[in-house]
Scaffold this motif. Structure first.
Motif, short mmCIF file in Angstrom:
data_model
loop_
_atom_site.label_atom_id
_atom_site.label_comp_id
_atom_site.label_asym_id
_atom_site.label_seq_id
_atom_site.Cartn_x
_atom_site.Cartn_y
_atom_site.Cartn_z
N ALA A 229 0.83 -1.21 0.00
CA ALA A 229 0.00 0.00 0.00
C ALA A 229 0.87 1.26 0.00
CB ALA A 229 -0.92 -0.01 1.22
N LEU A 230 1.97 1.24 0.74
CA LEU A 230 2.87 2.39 0.75
C LEU A 230 3.52 2.59 -0.62
CD1 LEU A 230 4.60 2.00 4.23
CD2 LEU A 230 2.92 3.72 3.55
N ALA A 231 3.83 1.48 -1.29
CA ALA A 231 4.36 1.59 -2.65
C ALA A 231 3.32 2.20 -3.58
CB ALA A 231 4.79 0.22 -3.16
N ALA A 232 2.04 1.86 -3.35
CA ALA A 232 0.96 2.44 -4.16
C ALA A 232 0.84 3.94 -3.92
CB ALA A 232 -0.36 1.75 -3.83
N VAL A 233 1.12 4.38 -2.69
CA VAL A 233 1.10 5.82 -2.39
C VAL A 233 2.15 6.54 -3.24
CG1 VAL A 233 1.52 7.56 -0.61
CG2 VAL A 233 0.22 5.50 -0.06
N ILE A 234 3.34 5.96 -3.32
CA ILE A 234 4.43 6.56 -4.11
C ILE A 234 4.09 6.52 -5.60
CG2 ILE A 234 6.87 6.38 -4.71
CD1 ILE A 234 7.31 5.15 -1.92
N PHE A 235 3.64 5.34 -6.05
CA PHE A 235 3.30 5.16 -7.46
C PHE A 235 2.18 6.12 -7.86
CE2 PHE A 235 2.02 1.76 -10.82
CZ PHE A 235 2.60 2.53 -11.81
N GLY A 236 1.25 6.35 -6.94
CA GLY A 236 0.12 7.23 -7.21
C GLY A 236 0.40 8.70 -6.93
#
Length: 305
Positions: A229-236
């Motif tokens: 989920a944290l990676a999704a924050v960065i990706f998003g």
């Protein structure tokens, strides 16, 4: 072919939902300037609290509320450490990730007669009743209500952050807290609210796993979803809509793992690595290119200008 497409869509949405709640929690916290590495631990506590609430009350909705409350309480610890005492936010988050799973396991053993996993509990209702679809492809559309709740949460957060005065204050605190202070914005209170909200959302994410997908708590119920989920924050790019789409991508890799798992061409161990390999690739190619809020991870000391 159509059956497979509907099944992939269903699995994608199902497995992306816990990530959506966790990622939205990361977005609201980091937009206010507080790095929340502890999403994984908060999801773990929420996963157990959701099951415990459903087990005791017999009502999964009460379980979902218990999950949000538990995640918010754990997030409060992070807020006290990082906002009030200006502790290193990364270390505080790592401590929560180490502490929270132990608390959840201890509580599980106390609640379920020493067992490391819970009993099967009542789960949240399905979004679509597929019993009337017969043998049509739509019969594979096995979605629960948390899919809709995750989408609503993303839309609401986008609206709050970009269309309300409070959202503007949150973004200003995350970019330049000293300037926000001069305008009369209470930086501490804003960050407290955002961090606690991140824990509530992470708790919902944990409950989405145990009250919708597997219907019980186990030690491995939350196994890296918080970090994905944290990676999704960065990706998003620290936006609700971007994080939501990124979670769909990670959910799609999980769907591929499930769909291809029955074959013998690719070893199951390799398939199980797909979501985590995707996470590493996102971090490698997007960290440094996506610009975080300027004050993200920087402790704020009132009057220090």
């Amino acid at each position: 072919m159509l059956d497979n497409l509907v099944l992939v869509l269903s699995i994608t949405l199902m497995y992306s939902t816990p990530l959506v709640f966790g990622a939205l929690g990361g977005v609201i916290s980091e937009r206010s300037g507080v790095t929340n590495i502890g999403i994984e631990g908060m999801m773990n506590v929420g996963a157990f609290a959701g099951v415990a609430g459903s087990y005791v009350s017999g009502n999964p909705w009460i379980g979902l509320l218990c999950a949000g409350l538990a995640g918010g309480l754990v997030a409060l610890l992070h807020a006290v450490a990082s906002v009030t005492f200006n502790a290193d936010q990364t270390i505080s988050g790592v401590a929560i990730n180490l502490l929270a799973p132990g608390i959840a396991l201890f509580a599980c053993r106390r609640t379920f007669d020493g067992a490391a996993m819970s009993s099967v509990v009542n789960t949240l209702p399905k979004l679509v009743d597929t019993s009337g679809f017969g043998d049509s492809p739509l019969s594979s559309l096995n979605l629960d209500v948390t899919v809709l709740l995750g989408l609503i949460a993303a839309v609401v957060m986008w609206f709050v952050l970009y269309r309300t005065k409070w959202g503007l204050r949150v973004r200003s605190v995350g970019e330049h807290p000293e300037a926000s202070e001069t305008l009369g914005i209470n930086v501490y209170r804003t960050r407290y609210v955002c961090v606690i909200l991140s824990g509530v959302l992470a708790g919902f994410g944990g409950a989405s796993m145990t009250l919708a997908i597997i219907s019980q708590y186990t030690q491995t119920a939350i196994s890296g979803q918080g970090f994905i989920a944290l990676a999704a924050v960065i990706f998003g790019k620290w936006t609700p809509h971007g994080a939501y789409l990124a979670c769909l991508l990670f959910g799609f890799t999980q769907a591929l793992t499930v769909m291809l798992g029955g074959g013998s061409v690719v070893p199951t161990q390799i398939l199980a690595m797909l979501p985590y390999v995707m996470t590493v690739l996102v971090l490698v190619f997007f960290v440094g290119r996506s610009v975080a809020p300027k004050a993200d991870g920087v402790p704020y000391i009132k009057g220090s200008r």
